[in-house]
Write a protein that holds these residues in place. Structure first.
Motif, PDB file in Angstrom:
ATOM      1  N   CYS A 168     -18.357 130.312  75.918  1.00 43.49           N
ATOM      2  CA  CYS A 168     -17.135 131.124  76.041  1.00 43.49           C
ATOM      3  C   CYS A 168     -15.830 130.345  75.854  1.00 43.49           C
ATOM      4  O   CYS A 168     -14.824 130.928  75.446  1.00 43.49           O
ATOM      5  CB  CYS A 168     -17.090 131.792  77.424  1.00 43.49           C
ATOM      6  SG  CYS A 168     -18.508 132.843  77.782  1.00 43.49           S
ATOM      7  N   VAL A 169     -15.835 129.068  76.169  1.00 38.19           N
ATOM      8  CA  VAL A 169     -14.591 128.296  76.216  1.00 38.19           C
ATOM      9  C   VAL A 169     -14.590 127.222  75.130  1.00 38.19           C
ATOM     10  O   VAL A 169     -15.580 126.515  74.945  1.00 38.19           O
ATOM     11  CB  VAL A 169     -14.406 127.635  77.600  1.00 38.19           C
ATOM     12  CG1 VAL A 169     -13.108 126.837  77.649  1.00 38.19           C
ATOM     13  CG2 VAL A 169     -14.433 128.696  78.697  1.00 38.19           C
ATOM     14  N   LYS A 170     -13.460 127.119  74.433  1.00 42.49           N
ATOM     15  CA  LYS A 170     -13.291 126.100  73.409  1.00 42.49           C
ATOM     16  C   LYS A 170     -12.466 124.936  73.951  1.00 42.49           C
ATOM     17  O   LYS A 170     -11.710 125.105  74.909  1.00 42.49           O
ATOM     18  CB  LYS A 170     -12.613 126.696  72.170  1.00 42.49           C
ATOM     19  CG  LYS A 170     -13.459 127.753  71.471  1.00 42.49           C
ATOM     20  CD  LYS A 170     -12.759 128.305  70.249  1.00 42.49           C
ATOM     21  CE  LYS A 170     -13.628 129.349  69.559  1.00 42.49           C
ATOM     22  NZ  LYS A 170     -12.951 129.951  68.381  1.00 42.49           N
ATOM     23  N   PRO A 171     -12.591 123.748  73.350  1.00 43.45           N
ATOM     24  CA  PRO A 171     -11.834 122.588  73.846  1.00 43.45           C
ATOM     25  C   PRO A 171     -10.332 122.812  73.753  1.00 43.45           C
ATOM     26  O   PRO A 171      -9.847 123.518  72.859  1.00 43.45           O
ATOM     27  CB  PRO A 171     -12.278 121.455  72.909  1.00 43.45           C
ATOM     28  CG  PRO A 171     -13.552 121.915  72.299  1.00 43.45           C
ATOM     29  CD  PRO A 171     -13.455 123.402  72.203  1.00 43.45           C
ATOM     30  N   ALA A 172      -9.596 122.196  74.671  1.00 43.48           N
ATOM     31  CA  ALA A 172      -8.137 122.249  74.624  1.00 43.48           C
ATOM     32  C   ALA A 172      -7.650 121.530  73.365  1.00 43.48           C
ATOM     33  O   ALA A 172      -8.313 120.633  72.848  1.00 43.48           O
ATOM     34  CB  ALA A 172      -7.543 121.595  75.873  1.00 43.48           C
ATOM     35  N   ARG A 173      -6.485 121.945  72.879  1.00 45.46           N
ATOM     36  CA  ARG A 173      -5.950 121.376  71.649  1.00 45.46           C
ATOM     37  C   ARG A 173      -5.598 119.901  71.824  1.00 45.46           C
ATOM     38  O   ARG A 173      -4.894 119.521  72.758  1.00 45.46           O
ATOM     39  CB  ARG A 173      -4.700 122.153  71.220  1.00 45.46           C
ATOM     40  CG  ARG A 173      -4.099 121.695  69.908  1.00 45.46           C
ATOM     41  CD  ARG A 173      -2.970 122.588  69.458  1.00 45.46           C
ATOM     42  NE  ARG A 173      -1.929 122.692  70.468  1.00 45.46           N
ATOM     43  CZ  ARG A 173      -1.556 123.826  71.008  1.00 45.46           C
ATOM     44  NH1 ARG A 173      -2.161 124.936  70.681  1.00 45.46           N
ATOM     45  NH2 ARG A 173      -0.595 123.859  71.908  1.00 45.46           N
ATOM     46  N   GLN A 174      -6.083 119.046  70.935  1.00 45.88           N
ATOM     47  CA  GLN A 174      -5.770 117.630  70.999  1.00 45.88           C
ATOM     48  C   GLN A 174      -4.276 117.420  70.820  1.00 45.88           C
ATOM     49  O   GLN A 174      -3.640 118.054  69.993  1.00 45.88           O
ATOM     50  CB  GLN A 174      -6.547 116.864  69.938  1.00 45.88           C
ATOM     51  CG  GLN A 174      -8.025 116.743  70.233  1.00 45.88           C
ATOM     52  CD  GLN A 174      -8.702 115.707  69.353  1.00 45.88           C
ATOM     53  OE1 GLN A 174      -8.053 114.994  68.601  1.00 45.88           O
ATOM     54  NE2 GLN A 174     -10.008 115.638  69.437  1.00 45.88           N
ATOM     55  N   GLY A 175      -3.732 116.506  71.587  1.00 50.26           N
ATOM     56  CA  GLY A 175      -2.309 116.217  71.544  1.00 50.26           C
ATOM     57  C   GLY A 175      -1.544 116.859  72.676  1.00 50.26           C
ATOM     58  O   GLY A 175      -0.503 116.356  73.095  1.00 50.26           O
TER      59      GLY A 175
END
Length: 315
Positions: free
Chosen positions: A292-299
């Protein structure tokens, strides 16, 4: 955190050379042989994953606003100019959405030089280029939205190499604003509280965040925002790291917050969803295996904080 300043947009130690901002002859000399970063509608010029620049007199600057002085690097002056008055070909128009993926190319530049959404490339930039880009975007955005005196309404003028605006009518002086925002790693034992805003891309969750209100401490803002958004009570709060966030003019204050309750009561005006994730869940998230959850945006500082919490590097 001992690694706090390694967050994107931080840790470059740019020489901002503030004493030169009021020295017109010195600035004119620096600008004549300096590096100018053009921005179009907040997008910096990017080439091969790095911040690109043009020389004074470049055709790109034909419709540019006055330059703002960013700082010095090895005696060379870095400046930024807004070229938003330029109209790119229709095929390169901005694409609305959470993050604009469109690229704009000026006909006088090499094909690999494009105006690119900063959030799309921020993790690729060197610390120095990231700081320069963030400073340029924040300053030019402030000038674009603060062209009139807040005291009397007259048109103000840029002074001090772009770091101040002066009202010629009433004499009021105005300075670039930065809005403090708390962003929280809310933990309870082995779990982390994440939320998602309305309209976010599918699967995108992040740390809770909110603006610090007048008369409020960082700690009080953390407790208030977490409770308002999720109904979760927070006790101990500890500052961890900060990140300039020029979208348009925030300073993100990363904090660790220890929750004393775990029942979530959403405020639908603030969040679309919120959930608790264990360390094991987050390992799945970072590898792209969570359902359900995608990784947080890098940076983004949220990614920075979550990664260091998982690696047990918060100290």
């Amino acid at each position: 955190m001992w690694i706090a300043e390694s967050v994107t947009f931080g840790g470059s130690a740019l020489d901002r050379a503030a004493p030169l901002r009021g020295d017109a002859p010195a600035l004119a000399d620096l600008q004549a042989r300096g590096r100018i970063v053009p921005l179009w509608q907040g997008k910096p010029l990017i080439a091969n994953g790095a911040l690109a620049w043009v020389a004074p007199g470049s055709p790109v600057l034909a419709e540019a606003t006055a330059p703002v002085f960013l700082g010095l690097e090895d005696g060379i002056g870095w400046f930024a100019q807004d070229i938003s008055a330029w109209v790119p070909p229709e095929a390169e128009a901005v694409q609305p959405g959470f993050l604009d993926p469109s690229l704009q190319h000026h006909p006088s530049l090499p094909a690999d030089h494009t105006f690119t959404e900063l959030r799309a490339v921020m993790a690729q930039l060197s610390p120095r280029h990231a700081e320069l880009a963030a400073t340029a975007r924040a300053l030019l955005g402030w000038h674009q939205s603060h062209g009139f005196c807040a005291a009397c309404g007259a048109a103000s003028t840029m002074v001090m190499a772009g770091w101040q605006r002066s009202c010629p009518v009433c004499g009021a002086q105005h300075y670039p604003r930065t809005d403090p925002v708390v962003i929280m790693l809310v933990t309870r034992g082995n779990r982390l509280l994440l939320g998602r805003g309305t309209g976010w891309p599918e699967g995108m969750y992040s740390c809770l965040a909110g603006f610090v209100e007048p008369g409020e401490t960082i700690e009080a803002a953390v407790r208030r925002e977490v409770f308002e958004e999720t109904g979760v009570q927070v006790d101990a709060v500890r500052y961890l790291a900060s990140q300039p966030w020029p979208f348009p003019a925030s300073l993100m204050l990363g904090c660790l917050a220890e929750a004393t309750s775990d029942t979530i009561t959403l405020d639908p005006a603030e969040l679309e969803d919120a959930l608790w994730l264990s360390r094991e869940d987050l390992v799945q998230v970072r590898t792209g295996l969570h359902p359900c959850v995608k990784p947080a945006r890098q940076g983004a500082i949220a990614h920075f904080l979550i990664e260091n919490w998982l690696a047990d590097r918060l100290n």
